[in-house]
Motif scaffolding. Sequence first.
Motif, PDB file in Angstrom:
ATOM      1  N   GLU A 120      14.774 -34.659 -31.686  1.00  0.00           N
ATOM      2  CA  GLU A 120      14.625 -35.426 -30.998  1.00  0.00           C
ATOM      3  C   GLU A 120      13.387 -34.448 -29.646  1.00  0.00           C
ATOM      4  O   GLU A 120      13.887 -33.531 -29.850  1.00  0.00           O
ATOM      5  CB  GLU A 120      15.682 -35.760 -30.470  1.00  0.00           C
ATOM      6  N   ILE A 121      13.056 -35.126 -29.397  1.00  0.00           N
ATOM      7  CA  ILE A 121      11.816 -34.740 -27.828  1.00  0.00           C
ATOM      8  C   ILE A 121      12.199 -35.453 -26.643  1.00  0.00           C
ATOM      9  O   ILE A 121      12.671 -37.039 -26.931  1.00  0.00           O
ATOM     10  CB  ILE A 121      10.439 -34.469 -28.526  1.00  0.00           C
ATOM     11  N   LYS A 122      12.650 -34.787 -25.966  1.00  0.00           N
ATOM     12  CA  LYS A 122      13.172 -35.778 -24.902  1.00  0.00           C
ATOM     13  C   LYS A 122      12.367 -35.792 -23.393  1.00  0.00           C
ATOM     14  O   LYS A 122      11.842 -34.123 -23.449  1.00  0.00           O
ATOM     15  CB  LYS A 122      14.881 -35.315 -24.339  1.00  0.00           C
ATOM     16  N   LYS A 123      12.344 -36.450 -22.705  1.00  0.00           N
ATOM     17  CA  LYS A 123      11.667 -36.566 -21.840  1.00  0.00           C
ATOM     18  C   LYS A 123      12.079 -35.621 -20.482  1.00  0.00           C
ATOM     19  O   LYS A 123      13.466 -36.804 -19.918  1.00  0.00           O
ATOM     20  CB  LYS A 123      10.696 -37.612 -20.682  1.00  0.00           C
ATOM     21  N   ILE A 124      11.934 -35.280 -19.869  1.00  0.00           N
ATOM     22  CA  ILE A 124      12.747 -34.458 -18.714  1.00  0.00           C
ATOM     23  C   ILE A 124      12.317 -35.083 -17.299  1.00  0.00           C
ATOM     24  O   ILE A 124      12.648 -35.426 -16.955  1.00  0.00           O
ATOM     25  CB  ILE A 124      12.172 -32.853 -18.437  1.00  0.00           C
ATOM     26  N   ASP A 125      10.756 -34.746 -17.216  1.00  0.00           N
ATOM     27  CA  ASP A 125      10.173 -35.220 -16.016  1.00  0.00           C
ATOM     28  C   ASP A 125       8.301 -35.564 -16.696  1.00  0.00           C
ATOM     29  O   ASP A 125       8.239 -35.559 -18.070  1.00  0.00           O
ATOM     30  CB  ASP A 125      10.112 -34.241 -15.100  1.00  0.00           C
ATOM     31  N   GLY A 126       7.473 -36.166 -15.950  1.00  0.00           N
ATOM     32  CA  GLY A 126       5.936 -36.263 -16.801  1.00  0.00           C
ATOM     33  C   GLY A 126       5.752 -35.192 -17.186  1.00  0.00           C
ATOM     34  O   GLY A 126       4.732 -34.789 -18.000  1.00  0.00           O
ATOM     35  N   HIS A 127       5.605 -33.876 -16.589  1.00  0.00           N
ATOM     36  CA  HIS A 127       4.999 -32.802 -17.207  1.00  0.00           C
ATOM     37  C   HIS A 127       6.314 -31.518 -18.614  1.00  0.00           C
ATOM     38  O   HIS A 127       6.239 -30.531 -17.903  1.00  0.00           O
ATOM     39  CB  HIS A 127       4.647 -31.625 -16.286  1.00  0.00           C
ATOM     40  N   THR A 128       7.155 -32.468 -18.490  1.00  0.00           N
ATOM     41  CA  THR A 128       8.395 -31.396 -19.144  1.00  0.00           C
ATOM     42  C   THR A 128       8.767 -32.295 -19.994  1.00  0.00           C
ATOM     43  O   THR A 128       9.350 -32.838 -20.017  1.00  0.00           O
ATOM     44  CB  THR A 128       9.232 -30.486 -18.196  1.00  0.00           C
ATOM     45  N   VAL A 129       9.392 -31.862 -21.662  1.00  0.00           N
ATOM     46  CA  VAL A 129       9.926 -32.278 -22.729  1.00  0.00           C
ATOM     47  C   VAL A 129      10.955 -31.120 -23.299  1.00  0.00           C
ATOM     48  O   VAL A 129      10.494 -29.991 -22.858  1.00  0.00           O
ATOM     49  CB  VAL A 129       8.924 -32.334 -23.624  1.00  0.00           C
ATOM     50  N   ASP A 130      11.763 -31.770 -23.389  1.00  0.00           N
ATOM     51  CA  ASP A 130      12.811 -30.524 -24.178  1.00  0.00           C
ATOM     52  C   ASP A 130      12.593 -31.329 -25.937  1.00  0.00           C
ATOM     53  O   ASP A 130      12.933 -32.717 -26.068  1.00  0.00           O
ATOM     54  CB  ASP A 130      14.080 -30.878 -23.729  1.00  0.00           C
ATOM     55  N   PHE A 131      12.674 -29.978 -26.934  1.00  0.00           N
ATOM     56  CA  PHE A 131      12.145 -29.838 -28.060  1.00  0.00           C
ATOM     57  C   PHE A 131      14.319 -29.721 -28.376  1.00  0.00           C
ATOM     58  O   PHE A 131      14.638 -28.954 -28.617  1.00  0.00           O
ATOM     59  CB  PHE A 131      11.571 -29.118 -28.622  1.00  0.00           C
ATOM     60  N   ILE A 132      14.544 -30.810 -28.795  1.00  0.00           N
ATOM     61  CA  ILE A 132      15.600 -30.678 -29.987  1.00  0.00           C
ATOM     62  C   ILE A 132      16.008 -30.532 -31.419  1.00  0.00           C
ATOM     63  O   ILE A 132      15.500 -31.085 -32.114  1.00  0.00           O
ATOM     64  CB  ILE A 132      16.877 -31.625 -29.215  1.00  0.00           C
ATOM     65  N   LEU A 133      16.560 -29.378 -31.617  1.00  0.00           N
ATOM     66  CA  LEU A 133      16.522 -28.580 -33.206  1.00  0.00           C
ATOM     67  C   LEU A 133      17.550 -29.449 -33.792  1.00  0.00           C
ATOM     68  O   LEU A 133      18.760 -29.276 -32.950  1.00  0.00           O
ATOM     69  CB  LEU A 133      15.866 -27.631 -33.283  1.00  0.00           C
ATOM     70  N   SER A 134      17.336 -29.564 -34.846  1.00  0.00           N
ATOM     71  CA  SER A 134      18.669 -29.381 -36.092  1.00  0.00           C
ATOM     72  C   SER A 134      19.459 -28.380 -36.093  1.00  0.00           C
ATOM     73  O   SER A 134      20.770 -28.948 -36.365  1.00  0.00           O
ATOM     74  CB  SER A 134      18.305 -30.477 -37.441  1.00  0.00           C
ATOM     75  N   ALA A 135      18.891 -27.118 -35.740  1.00  0.00           N
ATOM     76  CA  ALA A 135      19.609 -26.298 -36.687  1.00  0.00           C
ATOM     77  C   ALA A 135      18.320 -25.345 -35.733  1.00  0.00           C
ATOM     78  O   ALA A 135      17.446 -25.525 -35.255  1.00  0.00           O
ATOM     79  CB  ALA A 135      19.248 -25.489 -37.923  1.00  0.00           C
ATOM     80  N   PRO A 136      18.893 -23.780 -35.479  1.00  0.00           N
ATOM     81  CA  PRO A 136      17.749 -22.407 -35.258  1.00  0.00           C
ATOM     82  C   PRO A 136      16.231 -22.949 -35.789  1.00  0.00           C
ATOM     83  O   PRO A 136      16.443 -22.856 -36.760  1.00  0.00           O
ATOM     84  CB  PRO A 136      18.541 -21.396 -34.999  1.00  0.00           C
ATOM     85  N   ASN A 137      14.968 -22.588 -35.128  1.00  0.00           N
ATOM     86  CA  ASN A 137      14.178 -23.051 -36.557  1.00  0.00           C
ATOM     87  C   ASN A 137      13.208 -21.485 -35.720  1.00  0.00           C
ATOM     88  O   ASN A 137      12.468 -21.738 -35.310  1.00  0.00           O
ATOM     89  CB  ASN A 137      13.412 -24.209 -35.782  1.00  0.00           C
ATOM     90  N   PRO A 138      13.194 -21.088 -37.206  1.00  0.00           N
ATOM     91  CA  PRO A 138      11.749 -19.769 -36.541  1.00  0.00           C
ATOM     92  C   PRO A 138      10.659 -20.079 -36.557  1.00  0.00           C
ATOM     93  O   PRO A 138       9.871 -18.675 -35.953  1.00  0.00           O
ATOM     94  CB  PRO A 138      12.477 -18.622 -37.682  1.00  0.00           C
ATOM     95  N   LEU A 139      10.266 -20.738 -36.719  1.00  0.00           N
ATOM     96  CA  LEU A 139       8.997 -21.056 -37.354  1.00  0.00           C
ATOM     97  C   LEU A 139       8.482 -21.799 -35.666  1.00  0.00           C
ATOM     98  O   LEU A 139       6.749 -22.713 -36.389  1.00  0.00           O
ATOM     99  CB  LEU A 139       8.092 -21.724 -38.342  1.00  0.00           C
ATOM    100  N   LEU A 140       9.231 -22.439 -35.452  1.00  0.00           N
ATOM    101  CA  LEU A 140       8.822 -23.168 -34.387  1.00  0.00           C
ATOM    102  C   LEU A 140       7.600 -23.433 -34.397  1.00  0.00           C
ATOM    103  O   LEU A 140       6.845 -24.658 -33.699  1.00  0.00           O
ATOM    104  CB  LEU A 140      10.076 -24.024 -33.257  1.00  0.00           C
ATOM    105  N   LEU A 141       7.319 -22.703 -32.655  1.00  0.00           N
ATOM    106  CA  LEU A 141       5.610 -22.591 -32.601  1.00  0.00           C
ATOM    107  C   LEU A 141       4.457 -22.231 -33.204  1.00  0.00           C
ATOM    108  O   LEU A 141       4.142 -22.541 -32.902  1.00  0.00           O
ATOM    109  CB  LEU A 141       5.967 -21.164 -31.689  1.00  0.00           C
TER     110      LEU A 141
END
Length: 524
Positions: free
Chosen positions: A127-148
């Motif tokens: 999931e990607i959650k909106k924190i404010d207009g220019h901030t988001v949190d990526f919620i991962l199903s598990a640790p993701n070593p290749l995310l970036l």
Amino acid sequence: MKLKTLLLATATAAALMAAPAQAATLRWAAQNDILTLDPHSQNHSTTNAISMHAYEGLTRYDAQYRVEPALATKWTFLSPTQVRFELRKGVKFQDGTPFSADDVIFSFDRIRQPQGTMGIYVTGIQEIKKIDGHTVDFILSAPNPLLLRNIIDFRIMSKAWAEKNNTVNAQDYKAKEENHASRNAMGTGPYRITGWTPDQRVTMTVNADWWGKHDGNVTEVVYTPIAQAGTRVAALLSGDVDMLTDIPPQDIPRLRADAKLKVLEGPEVRTIYLAPDVGSPELKHASVKGKNPFADKRVRQAMSLAIDRDAIQRNTMRGMSIPAAIMVAPGVNGHTPEIDKPAKADVARAKALMAEAGYGDGFEVQLNCPNNRYVNDEEICQAVLAMWARIGVKGRLAAENMATFIQKVQNFDSSIYLLGWGVATYDAQYTLQSLVRTRSGGPDGNFNFSRISDAEVDRLVDAMKTETDEAKRNEMIRQALIRTRDEVLLIPLHHQMRPWAMKTGVSTVHRSDDRPEARFTSVK
């Protein structure tokens, strides 16, 4: 009036800072056309190479393939499964619409739609959650070593533009669907795509409002697909194009010897391979009825052993390939020379295996092949068919342009096909998860169109997706590559070499992902 003058001066200064100095046009040619302008539809290297000029991700590669900020300026791991991205402020889409968190969330929902093939780039993001207009949190199903690295090709589209133009859904390319986004582009990137005439040209102009900095002076790009090899080379020799990134191997010595040109040497992290349908109960386009010869490992082994990869390297590729045993090339994490040693062609052993499997008299089958995508792709297919004939496999070649070929592949309308796979993340998980993992309807197996389903590979791929211990993860990759090799789930032929040729006045950064970037390019 003074205020208007001040505003005009400020706007002009900003444009001059963003746009390259000493404006120049880059005329770039290659073999293959793009498939679409929709950034969430087709995971196709040429399409992505053009699309990335207009569309950006939250991260990107620098000139040395290191991950650096793009539409995100900062990321913080709040926990192993929650990552906060601070988005770049003041960025606008090319129609003037401000970029915000809403566009990131919209694009996330769009890229995951099953009709597209780009979902691999958001694998593991729950999931990607909106924190404010220019901030988001990526919620991962598990640790993701290749995310970036994965999200470099998670390209952000304007939510407002998509809604306005009735293109909220990603294009269904395999169904021959068209939408507004498949013919038009609206991103935040360094260039604006101003037009696309299929099989003729793509045109781009510099985005003077881009937030970033150009390292070159290219203000206009004209990309021309030229399918015929001799015509491509003639266009460069005559001065009609400035840069050619699809050089026929037989012409490389001539281009190196021309004083008006230079050849930029470099490998490509792309493996050319054959994908037999291993999972259908009956093989399409084949003489065998009621069963599938490719479901028998011995048949797959025989067809691989019948191929003389050294002869293809020598005669078809003129030395511009590396014979392959595994599905990733040098330069990709997971590749090691000791497991990438293909067996020598052995016709006698191949015939024996065919007989053991009950196909001593051989059978007929169709090989689907693109004829305008990879270096000498149709010629490779012709060579393979001649080699298979020695063991009784009578092949019919169905060669066509990439645009229609890939529609057939994605509709499972093939018994065996040739494809090339580049590794956008420079990590073998990308290949194993896309091509070998059992299809799940999501990122897993999203380019597995040969119906592979191997429980051991699935177990290893699922484990490596979340393993943060580098040594343990690399061992999982090694085991999965060996398993894919030894079970002959796919038949790798070679890793493709990719020198580029250009006028001496052109300077650019060679990219082993075969994606030239105009922002790194200058033309004198």
